[in-house]
Design an enzyme around this catalytic site. Sequence first.
Site, short mmCIF file in Angstrom:
data_model
loop_
_atom_site.label_atom_id
_atom_site.label_comp_id
_atom_site.label_asym_id
_atom_site.label_seq_id
_atom_site.Cartn_x
_atom_site.Cartn_y
_atom_site.Cartn_z
CG LEU A 1 9.10 -17.65 -3.15
CD1 LEU A 1 9.02 -17.63 -1.63
CD2 LEU A 1 9.56 -16.28 -3.66
CG HIS B 1 -0.24 2.09 -9.25
ND1 HIS B 1 -0.42 1.80 -7.92
CD2 HIS B 1 -1.38 2.74 -9.66
CE1 HIS B 1 -1.61 2.27 -7.54
NE2 HIS B 1 -2.20 2.84 -8.56
CG ASP C 1 -2.07 0.95 1.13
OD1 ASP C 1 -2.39 1.37 0.00
OD2 ASP C 1 -2.66 1.29 2.17
C1 IPE Z 1 -5.46 -2.79 -0.23
O1 IPE Z 1 -5.11 -1.46 -0.41
C2 IPE Z 1 -5.49 -3.49 -1.56
C3 IPE Z 1 -4.19 -3.74 -2.16
C4 IPE Z 1 -3.04 -3.49 -1.61
C5 IPE Z 1 -4.23 -4.35 -3.44
P1 IPE Z 1 -6.21 -0.32 -0.58
O2 IPE Z 1 -5.48 0.95 -0.69
O3 IPE Z 1 -7.13 -0.67 -1.69
O4 IPE Z 1 -7.02 -0.43 0.80
P2 IPE Z 1 -7.81 0.66 1.61
O5 IPE Z 1 -8.75 1.31 0.64
O6 IPE Z 1 -6.81 1.62 2.13
O7 IPE Z 1 -8.49 -0.09 2.70
C1 IPE Z 2 -1.48 0.25 -3.32
O1 IPE Z 2 -1.29 1.62 -3.35
C2 IPE Z 2 -1.67 -0.33 -4.70
C3 IPE Z 2 -3.01 -0.84 -4.97
C4 IPE Z 2 -4.01 -0.88 -4.14
C5 IPE Z 2 -3.24 -1.35 -6.29
P1 IPE Z 2 -2.51 2.64 -3.35
O2 IPE Z 2 -2.84 2.97 -4.76
O3 IPE Z 2 -3.63 2.13 -2.55
O4 IPE Z 2 -1.83 3.89 -2.66
P2 IPE Z 2 -2.49 4.90 -1.62
O5 IPE Z 2 -3.05 4.08 -0.52
O6 IPE Z 2 -3.55 5.65 -2.36
O7 IPE Z 2 -1.36 5.75 -1.19
MG MG Z 3 -4.12 2.34 -0.58
#
Ligand code: IPE
Ligand code: IPE
Ligand code: MG
Length: 272
Positions: A146, A52, A35
Site C-alpha cells: 500500500l 484529534h 473530519d
Molecule cells: C478539512 O477539514 C481538512 C482536514 C480534514 C485536514 P476542515 O474541518 O478543516 O474543513 P472545513 O473547515 O469544515 O471546510
Molecule cells: C478534523 O477534525 C481534523 C483536522 C482538520 C485536523 P476537525 O478538527 O475539523 O473537527 P470538527 O470539524 O471541528 O468537528
Molecule cells: Mg472540521
Amino acid sequence: MIDVRKLAEPGSIEETLLERIDLKRLPRHVAVIMDGNGRWARARNLPRVEGHRSGIASVREIVETAARLELGVITLYAFSVENWKRPRYEVATLMMLLKEYLRKELQTLMENNIRFTPIGRVDGLDPSVQRELRYAEEKTAENSGLLFQIALNYGGRAEIVDTCNRIMSILREKEMSDAVIDEDFFAGHLYTANVDDPDLLIRTSGELRVSNFLLWQIAYAEIHVTKVLWPDFRRRNLFEAIIDFQSRERRYGGVEGAEAEMFIEADDAASS
Ligand code: IPE
Ligand code: IPE
Ligand code: MG
C-alpha cells in the site's frame, strides 16, 4: 491474496459487511477527509485536541485495513493550508500527535509493507516535523505494498499553483516557453504524479464539501459522505463506504449498460 480472516472475526458485523463486498472490484485509491474530531470531543465535554488524539486510533485501523484489503493507495487529509487559522495550541498539538504517530507506527508500517509519503507544502512545516516525515519516508521507500499518502499543509489550489510554477520553471530551463501542455503532462507534475486518481472519496462527519482537497484528482471520484465522526470511524465504516462505492455506476461522461448497447446497435444499423 487477501486474507479475509485478518479482516473480520467470525460472526461479526465486519464479516457480514465483507461478504457483501466484491473483492475483485475494490477501489484502487481511497482518499479520506478525516473530519469531526472537534465535534467528537465537544460531545464528551472534552477539549478539541482530545478528538484529534482519539482520531489516531482510526488512522491506525483504516491504514491497516487498507493494507490488508490490498488497496493500491490511501490518502488521508490531515492538515490543510487553511488549518493554520486554528488556535496555536491546537496546531501545535496536531503536529505533536503527528510526530508521535510516526515514531510509534513506523514498525507497523514496515511490517505491513506500507510505503509512506507526505503530500503538500511540507517545507512549510516545522523542521522537527519535516525530519520525522523524511525519516518515515526514507525507511519505507522500498516497501511494495500500500502507498499511504498523508496530506499536510495541503491545499488543492496550492497544489495546482505549485504545479504551474514547477512546469513554468522546467519549460524556462529547457527554453521551451512556447510549449503547449496537456492534461497528462500537467497531472505528471502534481504532488501526486505517478499516482492514479482516487476512485473513492470519503468524508466523515457529514459535511457536504471538499474543503480544498485533491481538486484536480477527484474529477471522477465517487463520493461517500458519512455522519460518523472521524474518531468513531472504524473498519466496518470503511467496508460500508466500499459497498456504497460498488453500488455506483461510473460513467465518466458516457452512457452505461443497456443504453450504451442501444447506441451500438443504432450505429451498426446506420453503418450497414
Ligand atoms: C478539512 O477539514 C481538512 C482536514 C480534514 C485536514 P476542515 O474541518 O478543516 O474543513 P472545513 O473547515 O469544515 O471546510
Ligand atoms: C478534523 O477534525 C481534523 C483536522 C482538520 C485536523 P476537525 O478538527 O475539523 O473537527 P470538527 O470539524 O471541528 O468537528
Ligand atoms: Mg472540521
